[in-house]
Structure formats: C-alpha cells, structure tokens
Design an enzyme around this catalytic site. Structure first.
Site, PDB file in Angstrom:
ATOM      1  N   ASP A  92      -0.306   1.830  10.091  1.00  0.00           N
ATOM      2  CA  ASP A  92      -1.516   1.023  10.043  1.00  0.00           C
ATOM      3  C   ASP A  92      -1.342  -0.178  10.964  1.00  0.00           C
ATOM      4  O   ASP A  92      -0.314  -0.864  10.915  1.00  0.00           O
ATOM      5  CB  ASP A  92      -1.799   0.529   8.623  1.00  0.00           C
ATOM      6  CG  ASP A  92      -2.454   1.598   7.750  1.00  0.00           C
ATOM      7  OD1 ASP A  92      -2.487   2.767   8.172  1.00  0.00           O
ATOM      8  OD2 ASP A  92      -2.894   1.258   6.641  1.00  0.00           O
ATOM      9  N   ASP A 145       0.077   5.846   1.478  1.00  0.00           N
ATOM     10  CA  ASP A 145      -1.151   5.424   2.155  1.00  0.00           C
ATOM     11  C   ASP A 145      -1.121   5.936   3.588  1.00  0.00           C
ATOM     12  O   ASP A 145      -1.129   7.139   3.802  1.00  0.00           O
ATOM     13  CB  ASP A 145      -1.274   3.901   2.087  1.00  0.00           C
ATOM     14  CG  ASP A 145      -2.659   3.415   2.469  1.00  0.00           C
ATOM     15  OD1 ASP A 145      -3.627   4.159   2.275  1.00  0.00           O
ATOM     16  OD2 ASP A 145      -2.773   2.286   2.966  1.00  0.00           O
ATOM     17  N   ASP A 174       0.800  -1.221   0.000  1.00  0.00           N
ATOM     18  CA  ASP A 174       0.000   0.000   0.000  1.00  0.00           C
ATOM     19  C   ASP A 174       0.837   1.278   0.000  1.00  0.00           C
ATOM     20  O   ASP A 174       0.332   2.343  -0.350  1.00  0.00           O
ATOM     21  CB  ASP A 174      -0.923   0.023   1.218  1.00  0.00           C
ATOM     22  CG  ASP A 174      -1.986  -1.058   1.162  1.00  0.00           C
ATOM     23  OD1 ASP A 174      -2.378  -1.457   0.046  1.00  0.00           O
ATOM     24  OD2 ASP A 174      -2.427  -1.499   2.235  1.00  0.00           O
ATOM     25  N   ARG A 176      -7.703  10.947  10.452  1.00  0.00           N
ATOM     26  CA  ARG A 176      -7.258   9.650  10.965  1.00  0.00           C
ATOM     27  C   ARG A 176      -6.090   9.778  11.932  1.00  0.00           C
ATOM     28  O   ARG A 176      -4.995   9.309  11.673  1.00  0.00           O
ATOM     29  CB  ARG A 176      -6.903   8.694   9.825  1.00  0.00           C
ATOM     30  CG  ARG A 176      -8.053   8.346   8.929  1.00  0.00           C
ATOM     31  CD  ARG A 176      -7.720   7.206   7.978  1.00  0.00           C
ATOM     32  NE  ARG A 176      -8.874   6.798   7.200  1.00  0.00           N
ATOM     33  CZ  ARG A 176      -8.903   5.738   6.387  1.00  0.00           C
ATOM     34  NH1 ARG A 176      -7.829   4.982   6.258  1.00  0.00           N
ATOM     35  NH2 ARG A 176     -10.003   5.443   5.724  1.00  0.00           N
TER      36      ARG A 176
END
Length: 424
Positions: free
Chosen positions: A191, A187, A163, A243
């Site tokens: 994560d 990205d 990603d 985020r």
C-alpha cells in the site's frame, strides 16, 4: 574464511532488464553490495537506502520486544538514525511480534540468503525517505498493534491496530521495492498512501492474494494528486483477484509486467488517476465476465471518460481487453512516464527472475564456509511456503550445522572489529 559461490555466469546474466543487468553480471557483486543503489529505475530511482553507511549483519532472528529490541535483531537495525546496509549471513525466518517500523536511509538486502518476514504488521515505512527493500519473502502478515512500538533509538509510542499489509508506505518518498516475493497477507501486499511519492515497485512476484496493491489514500485526499509510482518487471502470478494496482489520484507508470490472470480485474482506479500502461502482457481468466483489464471503481461513465488511461504496446491474451479513456495526447502522460518501455515480445526474458532470487529455478548463489564450491552450503532453494503454509522454514541437519558455523564466524568477526556488536 567465508566465501561466496555463485551459479550465475556472464553468458547467461544479460536479460535486457536494466536493473538486473546493472549488477548481476558482475561475479564479484557481493564485494560491493552497495552498488545496487545505483541500479534503480523509474520514479524511485533516487532511493539511496543505506548507501554510504555501515553494514549491519542480522545475527538474531527473534523479535520478542518491540520497545527494546536486542542488538543483532532486524528491528534493532531498522530503527537506527544512521544509514545502514542490512544483510543476512544465513537463511532466516523472522516472525514479527508487531509491525516493523523503519527509519530513513536503510537497505534490506537479502541477497545470498533465503529470508522470510511474517507475522504482525509487517513492514511500515511512515514519514521517512530513502529505503530499499530487496530480495525478501514477505507473507502471512496479519493485523497487530494496540501497544507501544519503538521507531527510533530515542522514541517509542502507542500504535493502534495495523491493517496487516505486507509493506505499508505512508507519507514517504524515494522508496524502492525490488525482487521480493509477496503473498497471503490480511490486507494489501503493498500500500502506498498519504502523500507518498517517488516509488518504484520492480521485479517482484505477487501471488495468492485478493487486494494486491493500493496506490492513494482516498479519492478526496489531495496530497496524493502528485504521487508518482513506477510498477515495472513484476510478475502478477497465480490466485490474484484484484488491485494490480488500484489507483486513487496520482501518476502511475505500469511497464513491462506479466499478468497471469486475475479473478475480477487487473488495474482499477477512482479519483482521476493517470495510468500509463506500456509493454505489458495481460492474460485474461477463463471467466467471460472478467476479461476486462481495467475497472473504474464506483464512478459513473460520464466522470471517467476524461481520465487519462492508455494502453500502448501491450499484449492482450485470452480475450483480455483494456478500456482507454482521456485525450490520448502524449503531453498528458509526461508525469506518468518514468522508464523507456521494452517490447512486450521480450516480456518472458525481462521478468524471468521476478521475485526473490533463488526461488523457483533462478538460483543466485549460496553462502558457504569452504572453498566456494557450495558443498554443505545453505541453498537458496525452491520457494518453501505454499498456499496453506504458515511460512515456517525447514533446514536439513547439514544446512543447520552450516548456518550455525556461519553465524558463529560472523559473530566472532564482528566482535573483534567493532565496538557495537553488529555494526561494521
């Protein structure tokens, strides 16, 4: 003789930040680097990294072969099966050719050097345990893959396209990411997905990015229901959009962070995560339509009203507001409580050294080839990449000579003391 010069003093090192105060006040910390593994907090506090293992000195910044990495490279170190404490004798810019797949029980310790990781990937922690990533610049990461990549000395396999995350934590546990500076990735910057848990993300500087941090694979992925992540003492800095984090399921403790504006929202979620926000400072942007700290993503009001989200002891500035939900009972937040919060009034002091130590004004020290006075050393200088930079790293001629001398001395020492070129 290699020596170490430090700019810290015992009178200025105490900040109230429990991680930094654990090791930075010792002027001889570099003689016992592995003590860092005892300084973790939060859900990731049990991450051992390479504690008890040998030191591996990265002497080669290249990354030409993802299947047969050269001894001395970072890739060669992280795929080993044994615990390793990985260090850098000089400033380095490591431009990855493919994602860097770690094995368990590794510490990436960038203290004393200015280390940048960019390129394809970048860092992948997949189905492993006990990793510490400390004091590393990670930026300008982009998708790569559709090729073979080695993940251990005995295994390599075909990897589909990645990603382009800065750090991808996939099905892993006992992970600690501390004092890194992350920006400009394709990205996410970090994560944490697919059943990962026991994670602490602390003392980092995040900047120049859209989707900063994702916790949880999807609303329907049940293994993420037990995910526990601590987000502490970070600085969410300039030009971030959303985020910080975005949560799906799990238990998230957001404690003593600085949020210096956002474009859309700071903390978002779906899939009924439990979010415990304590002692943070949220500064809203000027946009009157983006003052809310929180966002329930693609979820009707009647569904999220019962989710346990609370703000306790937070400072809300420039019109920022946090929309709580749930019962508000202390019992509901037991699994989302991981470290005692400090007063938000102390937030500047607690986060003053967020990011890579040595960036901005918080100079940690330098490796030198002399008597420790720092003359001719390799500076942990100002953050040397900007919004439009490619992450390339420039040294003066004096610093370059010093770098070469340090590498040569390290090489001679390691060759004389070990059968393997970079394992101590």
């Amino acid at each position: 003789m290699l020596s170490y010069a430090t700019d810290d003093s015992s009178s200025s090192c105490l900040t109230g930040n429990p991680i930094d105060d654990c090791w930075r006040c010792d002027p001889n910390w570099h003689l016992n680097r592995q003590r860092l593994a005892d300084c973790g907090i939060g859900f990731g506090q049990y991450a051992l990294g390479g504690k008890g293992g040998r030191y591996y000195v990265v002497t080669d910044s290249s990354d030409h072969d993802a299947v047969n990495p050269r001894p001395g490279t970072l890739r060669y170190a992280v795929i080993q099966t044994e615990p390793l404490w990985i260090v850098f004798p000089t400033n380095m810019h490591i431009q990855l050719s493919q994602e860097l797949i770690f094995n368990s029980f590794k510490t990436l310790d960038g203290r004393g050097a200015n280390v940048h990781i960019t390129g394809g990937g970048c860092i992948t922690l997949q189905f492993i345990t006990n990793v510490i990533i400390h004091n590393i610049h990670i930026h300008h990461c982009y998708p790569s893959g559709n090729t073979n990549i080695r993940s251990s000395p005995t295994h390599y396999g075909y990897r589909t396209k990645s990603d382009g995350d800065g750090i991808s934590v996939f099905g892993s546990r006992d992970i600690w990411i501390d004092h890194c500076s992350l920006s400009h990735c394709k990205d996410g910057l970090v994560d944490v997905i697919m059943g990962s848990t026991g994670i602490t993300i602390s003392n980092n500087l995040f900047s120049h990015h859209d989707e900063v941090m994702l916790l949880g694979h999807s609303d329907d992925y049940l293994p993420d229901s037990g995910m526990q992540v601590t987000i502490a003492f970070n600085h969410f800095g300039e030009k971030l959009v959303q985020r910080m984090p975005r949560c799906r399921r799990g238990y998230i403790h957001v404690v003593n962070n600085v949020y210096s504006r956002w474009e859309m929202y700071a903390i978002g979620g779906s899939g009924n995560p439990t979010i415990n926000s304590q002692g943070n400072r949220y500064t809203a942007p000027a946009n009157p339509n983006a003052k809310e700290v929180t966002k329930r993503v693609d979820t009707p009001d009647q569904h999220w009203k019962g989710w346990n989200w609370r703000s306790e002891g937070d400072i809300l500035m420039n019109g920022a507001f946090f929309v709580p939900s749930g019962e508000g009972l202390e019992l509901k937040y037991e699994k989302a409580y991981s470290v005692e919060p400090k007063s938000a009034a102390l937030i500047d002091q607690l986060t003053m050294n967020a990011g890579v130590l040595g960036s901005r004004s918080n100079k940690l020290g330098k490796w030198t080839g002399g008597d420790g006075n720092g003359d001719g050393g390799v500076d942990d200088s100002e953050n040397d990449y900007g919004e439009d930079s490619d992450g390339a790293f420039k040294l003066s001629s004096t610093s370059l000579i010093s770098c070469l001398l340090v590498v040569l001395l390290s090489f001679m020492f390691l060759c004389s003391s070990s059968d393997q070129i970079v394992l101590l």
